[in-house]
Design a protein around this motif. Structure first.
Motif, PDB file in Angstrom:
ATOM      1  N   SER A  41       0.859  -1.175   0.000  1.00  0.00           N
ATOM      2  CA  SER A  41       0.000   0.000   0.000  1.00  0.00           C
ATOM      3  C   SER A  41       0.903   1.235   0.000  1.00  0.00           C
ATOM      4  O   SER A  41       1.538   1.553   1.009  1.00  0.00           O
ATOM      5  CB  SER A  41      -0.884  -0.048   1.254  1.00  0.00           C
ATOM      6  OG  SER A  41      -1.945   0.834   1.118  1.00  0.00           O
ATOM      7  N   LEU A 122     -10.512  -2.094  -0.537  1.00  0.00           N
ATOM      8  CA  LEU A 122      -9.859  -3.358  -0.168  1.00  0.00           C
ATOM      9  C   LEU A 122     -10.813  -4.539  -0.366  1.00  0.00           C
ATOM     10  O   LEU A 122     -10.394  -5.616  -0.803  1.00  0.00           O
ATOM     11  CB  LEU A 122      -9.385  -3.293   1.288  1.00  0.00           C
ATOM     12  CG  LEU A 122      -8.199  -2.351   1.516  1.00  0.00           C
ATOM     13  CD1 LEU A 122      -7.933  -2.160   3.003  1.00  0.00           C
ATOM     14  CD2 LEU A 122      -6.939  -2.874   0.827  1.00  0.00           C
ATOM     15  N   LEU A 136       2.376  -2.297   4.874  1.00  0.00           N
ATOM     16  CA  LEU A 136       2.012  -0.902   5.182  1.00  0.00           C
ATOM     17  C   LEU A 136       3.176  -0.184   5.857  1.00  0.00           C
ATOM     18  O   LEU A 136       3.942  -0.794   6.609  1.00  0.00           O
ATOM     19  CB  LEU A 136       0.822  -0.883   6.144  1.00  0.00           C
ATOM     20  CG  LEU A 136      -0.522  -1.277   5.550  1.00  0.00           C
ATOM     21  CD1 LEU A 136      -1.371  -1.991   6.571  1.00  0.00           C
ATOM     22  CD2 LEU A 136      -1.247  -0.052   5.030  1.00  0.00           C
ATOM     23  N   THR A 144      -3.027   5.031  14.060  1.00  0.00           N
ATOM     24  CA  THR A 144      -3.599   3.747  13.635  1.00  0.00           C
ATOM     25  C   THR A 144      -2.738   2.557  14.062  1.00  0.00           C
ATOM     26  O   THR A 144      -3.117   1.417  13.852  1.00  0.00           O
ATOM     27  CB  THR A 144      -3.768   3.704  12.106  1.00  0.00           C
ATOM     28  OG1 THR A 144      -2.470   3.892  11.540  1.00  0.00           O
ATOM     29  CG2 THR A 144      -4.699   4.753  11.610  1.00  0.00           C
ATOM     30  N   SER A 154      -6.098  -7.888   9.826  1.00  0.00           N
ATOM     31  CA  SER A 154      -6.935  -6.684   9.701  1.00  0.00           C
ATOM     32  C   SER A 154      -7.980  -6.704  10.817  1.00  0.00           C
ATOM     33  O   SER A 154      -8.329  -7.768  11.337  1.00  0.00           O
ATOM     34  CB  SER A 154      -7.599  -6.659   8.329  1.00  0.00           C
ATOM     35  OG  SER A 154      -8.253  -7.884   8.096  1.00  0.00           O
ATOM     36  N   SER A 155      -8.508  -5.517  11.157  1.00  0.00           N
ATOM     37  CA  SER A 155      -9.461  -5.460  12.280  1.00  0.00           C
ATOM     38  C   SER A 155     -10.805  -6.037  11.865  1.00  0.00           C
ATOM     39  O   SER A 155     -11.097  -6.139  10.667  1.00  0.00           O
ATOM     40  CB  SER A 155      -9.686  -4.030  12.758  1.00  0.00           C
ATOM     41  OG  SER A 155      -8.758  -3.146  12.275  1.00  0.00           O
ATOM     42  N   TRP A 158     -13.279  -5.304   8.745  1.00  0.00           N
ATOM     43  CA  TRP A 158     -12.479  -5.097   7.525  1.00  0.00           C
ATOM     44  C   TRP A 158     -12.323  -6.435   6.820  1.00  0.00           C
ATOM     45  O   TRP A 158     -12.407  -7.479   7.464  1.00  0.00           O
ATOM     46  CB  TRP A 158     -11.096  -4.549   7.891  1.00  0.00           C
ATOM     47  CG  TRP A 158     -11.143  -3.106   8.296  1.00  0.00           C
ATOM     48  CD1 TRP A 158     -11.677  -2.620   9.448  1.00  0.00           C
ATOM     49  CD2 TRP A 158     -10.684  -1.988   7.549  1.00  0.00           C
ATOM     50  NE1 TRP A 158     -11.568  -1.253   9.480  1.00  0.00           N
ATOM     51  CE2 TRP A 158     -10.963  -0.834   8.315  1.00  0.00           C
ATOM     52  CE3 TRP A 158     -10.064  -1.821   6.314  1.00  0.00           C
ATOM     53  CZ2 TRP A 158     -10.645   0.455   7.887  1.00  0.00           C
ATOM     54  CZ3 TRP A 158      -9.739  -0.550   5.888  1.00  0.00           C
ATOM     55  CH2 TRP A 158     -10.036   0.577   6.651  1.00  0.00           C
ATOM     56  N   PHE A 161      -7.259  -9.940   5.898  1.00  0.00           N
ATOM     57  CA  PHE A 161      -5.913 -10.030   5.319  1.00  0.00           C
ATOM     58  C   PHE A 161      -4.922  -9.763   6.442  1.00  0.00           C
ATOM     59  O   PHE A 161      -5.312  -9.324   7.534  1.00  0.00           O
ATOM     60  CB  PHE A 161      -5.714  -9.020   4.163  1.00  0.00           C
ATOM     61  CG  PHE A 161      -5.941  -7.587   4.556  1.00  0.00           C
ATOM     62  CD1 PHE A 161      -4.898  -6.794   5.021  1.00  0.00           C
ATOM     63  CD2 PHE A 161      -7.208  -7.008   4.481  1.00  0.00           C
ATOM     64  CE1 PHE A 161      -5.102  -5.469   5.397  1.00  0.00           C
ATOM     65  CE2 PHE A 161      -7.430  -5.690   4.856  1.00  0.00           C
ATOM     66  CZ  PHE A 161      -6.370  -4.917   5.317  1.00  0.00           C
ATOM     67  N   ARG A 163      -1.998  -7.560   7.944  1.00  0.00           N
ATOM     68  CA  ARG A 163      -1.261  -6.296   7.778  1.00  0.00           C
ATOM     69  C   ARG A 163       0.189  -6.559   8.155  1.00  0.00           C
ATOM     70  O   ARG A 163       0.444  -7.051   9.261  1.00  0.00           O
ATOM     71  CB  ARG A 163      -1.847  -5.217   8.691  1.00  0.00           C
ATOM     72  CG  ARG A 163      -3.197  -4.705   8.204  1.00  0.00           C
ATOM     73  CD  ARG A 163      -3.796  -3.697   9.160  1.00  0.00           C
ATOM     74  NE  ARG A 163      -4.298  -4.324  10.377  1.00  0.00           N
ATOM     75  CZ  ARG A 163      -4.857  -3.656  11.386  1.00  0.00           C
ATOM     76  NH1 ARG A 163      -4.976  -2.352  11.321  1.00  0.00           N
ATOM     77  NH2 ARG A 163      -5.305  -4.295  12.449  1.00  0.00           N
ATOM     78  N   LYS A 240      -8.267  14.999  14.718  1.00  0.00           N
ATOM     79  CA  LYS A 240      -9.475  14.309  14.242  1.00  0.00           C
ATOM     80  C   LYS A 240     -10.691  14.797  15.014  1.00  0.00           C
ATOM     81  O   LYS A 240     -11.758  14.933  14.490  1.00  0.00           O
ATOM     82  CB  LYS A 240      -9.307  12.813  14.474  1.00  0.00           C
ATOM     83  CG  LYS A 240      -8.534  12.173  13.338  1.00  0.00           C
ATOM     84  CD  LYS A 240      -9.384  11.117  12.699  1.00  0.00           C
ATOM     85  CE  LYS A 240      -8.816  10.726  11.359  1.00  0.00           C
ATOM     86  NZ  LYS A 240      -7.949   9.640  11.446  1.00  0.00           N
TER      87      LYS A 240
HETATM   88  C1  LIG Z   1      -4.106  -1.189   3.072  1.00  0.00           C
HETATM   89  C2  LIG Z   1      -4.831  -0.628   4.240  1.00  0.00           C
HETATM   90  C3  LIG Z   1      -5.303  -1.480   5.224  1.00  0.00           C
HETATM   91  C4  LIG Z   1      -5.992  -0.993   6.319  1.00  0.00           C
HETATM   92  N1  LIG Z   1      -6.445  -1.858   7.270  1.00  0.00           N
HETATM   93  C5  LIG Z   1      -7.135  -1.388   8.336  1.00  0.00           C
HETATM   94  C6  LIG Z   1      -7.621  -2.246   9.353  1.00  0.00           C
HETATM   95  O1  LIG Z   1      -7.454  -3.460   9.318  1.00  0.00           O
HETATM   96  N2  LIG Z   1      -8.289  -1.703  10.380  1.00  0.00           N
HETATM   97  C7  LIG Z   1      -8.506  -0.351  10.474  1.00  0.00           C
HETATM   98  O2  LIG Z   1      -9.112   0.089  11.439  1.00  0.00           O
HETATM   99  N3  LIG Z   1      -8.056   0.498   9.542  1.00  0.00           N
HETATM  100  C8  LIG Z   1      -7.375  -0.001   8.474  1.00  0.00           C
HETATM  101  N4  LIG Z   1      -6.899   0.868   7.522  1.00  0.00           N
HETATM  102  C9  LIG Z   1      -7.221   2.289   7.654  1.00  0.00           C
HETATM  103  C10 LIG Z   1      -6.042   3.027   8.201  1.00  0.00           C
HETATM  104  O3  LIG Z   1      -5.833   2.685   9.543  1.00  0.00           O
HETATM  105  C11 LIG Z   1      -6.331   4.501   8.008  1.00  0.00           C
HETATM  106  O4  LIG Z   1      -5.130   5.137   7.819  1.00  0.00           O
HETATM  107  C12 LIG Z   1      -7.054   5.144   9.174  1.00  0.00           C
HETATM  108  O5  LIG Z   1      -8.322   4.575   9.246  1.00  0.00           O
HETATM  109  C13 LIG Z   1      -7.074   6.662   9.077  1.00  0.00           C
HETATM  110  O6  LIG Z   1      -7.299   7.067   7.792  1.00  0.00           O
HETATM  111  P1  LIG Z   1      -7.499   8.622   7.447  1.00  0.00           P
HETATM  112  O7  LIG Z   1      -6.465   9.353   8.276  1.00  0.00           O
HETATM  113  O8  LIG Z   1      -7.220   8.721   5.997  1.00  0.00           O
HETATM  114  O9  LIG Z   1      -8.889   8.947   7.832  1.00  0.00           O
HETATM  115  C14 LIG Z   1      -6.222   0.391   6.416  1.00  0.00           C
HETATM  116  C15 LIG Z   1      -5.747   1.253   5.434  1.00  0.00           C
HETATM  117  C16 LIG Z   1      -5.047   0.762   4.356  1.00  0.00           C
HETATM  118  C17 LIG Z   1      -4.533   1.697   3.303  1.00  0.00           C
END
Ligand SMILES: Cc1cc2nc3c(=O)[nH]c(=O)nc-3n(C[C@H](O)[C@H](O)[C@H](O)COP(=O)(O)O)c2cc1C
Ligand SMILES: Nc1ncnc2c1ncn2[C@@H]1O[C@H](COP(=O)(O)OP(=O)(O)OP(=O)(O)O)[C@@H](O)[C@H]1O
Ligand SMILES: [Mg+2]
Length: 472
Positions: A41, A122, A136, A144, A154-155, A158, A161, A163, A240
């Protein structure tokens, strides 16, 4: 491979250790998953730029290890084989988008552009491709990152997968040490004072890097790598939420204080009164403050700092604390105040006292004081001392301090002082001068009065022999 070579030739041992660990994580991931099952990513930010080059190196070394390459290939002949996804957004900085495209082009990276939000993008990607793990550039200080490890599923909510966070344990300094040592390009915004980049709506240059250009009268900024305190990396990012203004201003585990930045404390707009006041109070009961950290006044920043000081888990709503807040605010108690009731999970005690409208929070060896001014701090401190319910406060005796002054120079006192500090390891010896030409004051602090006096006598003897030598 130029990245691997640059790090191996560097004499930065810390950077080498961080690099080796990140490469190890990448190689384990590449051993666990096939190349079709992994994705990267990439968004053109500094952390993902570091990761791009680590993945290039890690993949190259993986190939060599498995005998697929003899290591002689020129780097530019190498097409980057890991599927790379970029969530493009209309609110991204144009400099970030163009850097992402140009970098992809330079290193043979095929970009999959996704224009949905992260979660939907995703979901669609995982339906269409056999991806099981995503690399990542998340680091431990990122909001995060809380609760994440180098391999974190992943949480919930979501798509499923793994991370993979190879630079999770890298500091801000490590990131810049890597980019500068490897002499790789990074997005030009970082040379204009941006230290962490979100969207055009929530990101400005970091005020801590501001230099006033008096000739033109407009603001200029130093490059991001000059930010000395990496904990303030996100000072240019809008919060935020502003849900907990005024809450959790001071945390102490006896040796370290955390102060959320109230009214731009960290920009020097207001004078910090709580920090010195709390230091004096801690000192009076026998604690030494080794560090004061100033953080943004939001849940995430405070939680991160506490996490750094004492590993503690996520912030979760606390019913008992919520009850206190609802009594305090009555009808005005709204959803925003619910946020104020988020406390570190695994909380050990709420410390109540008749003088306190809301109890103090104690989590393991961290005490959270919620004062917003010196008067409130006094009340909370008195309640804390009064309750004496924590062994943190009861076990220590106060310090004994003595001082002497001398007209000798710093150079003349340096050697005798260092000898004395070896002879008296539990006495804290400090020096200061009120003015450059004035006398030098030497302070001695310790818990044992006899030892403090013995150290002072020993130094007096040594200094008087220096005076004799000079006058001979
Ligand atoms: C590839 C990828 C995977 C992500 N996986 C998760 C996840 O498993 N759980 C989660 O809460 N956020 C996930 N995120 C979101 C990131 O934590 C994200 O940066 C966060 O929600 C804040 O985003 P913002 O600052 O653009 O709002 C993921 C983002 C990306 C790009
Ligand atoms: N728009 C996006 N597209 C693809 N990946 C992203 C995107 N936004 C974030 N990520 C992933 O999340 C990681 C963390 O993002 P974060 O913004 O903290 O770091 P960064 O952008 O690399 O650097 P900086 O902190 O300087 O902004 C990125 O390194 C990247 O792996
Ligand atoms: Mg970013």
């Amino acid at each position: 491979m130029e990245i691997d070579k640059a790090i191996r030739e560097s004499d930065d041992r810390r950077l080498k250790a961080k690099y080796n660990n990140a490469i190890y994580v990448i190689q384990r991931a590449l051993a666990l998953y096939s190349i079709e099952e992994v994705a990267f990513s990439f968004n053109g930010g500094k952390d993902s730029t570091v990761l791009l080059h680590l993945l290039r190196a890690g993949h190259f070394l993986h190939q060599v290890e498995y005998g697929h390459s003899n290591g002689d290939l020129s780097d530019r002949e190498f097409t980057f084989p890991i599927r790379t996804i970029y969530f493009e957004s209309p609110s991204a900085f144009p400099e970030i988008s163009s850097f992402t495209y140009e970098t992809a082009d330079s290193y043979g990276v095929q970009l999959d552009i996704l224009r949905q939000d992260f979660k939907s993008g995703l979901e669609a990607l995982l339906k269409a491709k056999p991806i099981r793990a995503i690399f990542l550039g998340v680091r431990i200080g990122d909001p995060t990152a809380v609760g994440q490890e180098q391999f974190s599923p992943s949480s919930s909510g979501w798509p499923p997968f793994m991370r993979v966070n190879p630079i999770l344990d890298w500091s801000y300094r490590d990131v810049w040490a890597f980019l500068l040592t490897c002499k790789v390009q990074y997005c030009g915004l970082y040379d204009q004072g941006y230290t962490s980049i979100g969207s055009i709506h929530d990101t400005v240059p970091n005020a801590l890097l501001c230099i006033k250009d008096s000739a033109v009268g407009k603001q200029k900024f130093r490059p991001a790598y000059m930010l000395s305190d990496g904990r303030l990396e996100r000072a240019g990012r809008a919060r935020k939420s502003s849900l907990i203004a005024g809450r959790v201003p001071a945390v102490s585990n006896g040796l370290k204080c955390v102060e959320p930045n109230q009214s731009s404390l960290s920009f020097g707009i207001i004078e910090d009164q709580l920090g010195p006041s709390l230091c004096r109070k801690l000192h009076s009961i026998g604690w030494l403050v080794s560090q004061i950290a100033i953080v943004q006044n939001d849940v995430d920043s405070v939680a991160e700092e506490v996490e750094r000081r004492k590993s503690m888990s996520d912030m979760v709503p606390d019913e008992e604390y919520k009850e206190y807040l609802s009594q305090l605010f009555g009808d005005k108690y709204t959803g925003d105040h619910n946020e104020m009731a988020r406390l570190p999970e695994g909380i050990t005690e709420l410390l109540q006292h008749e003088k306190l409208p809301v109890p103090l929070i104690m989590c393991h060896n961290v005490i959270v004081l919620s004062a917003t001014n010196v008067d409130e701090l006094d009340v909370q401190w008195d309640a804390l001392i009064d309750s004496r319910s924590t062994s943190l406060l009861t076990s220590l005796g106060p310090f004994v301090s003595k001082h002497l002054t001398t007209s000798l120079t710093d150079i003349e006192v340096a050697q005798p002082l260092s000898k004395i500090s070896v002879e008296f390891p539990d006495i804290y010896i400090g020096c200061y001068r009120k003015s450059r030409t004035g006398p030098l004051a030497i302070t001695f602090e310790g818990k044992d009065q006899e030892k403090v006096e013995a150290a002072m006598e020993a130094i007096s003897l040594k200094l008087s022999s220096v005076v004799k030598q000079i006058s001979l």
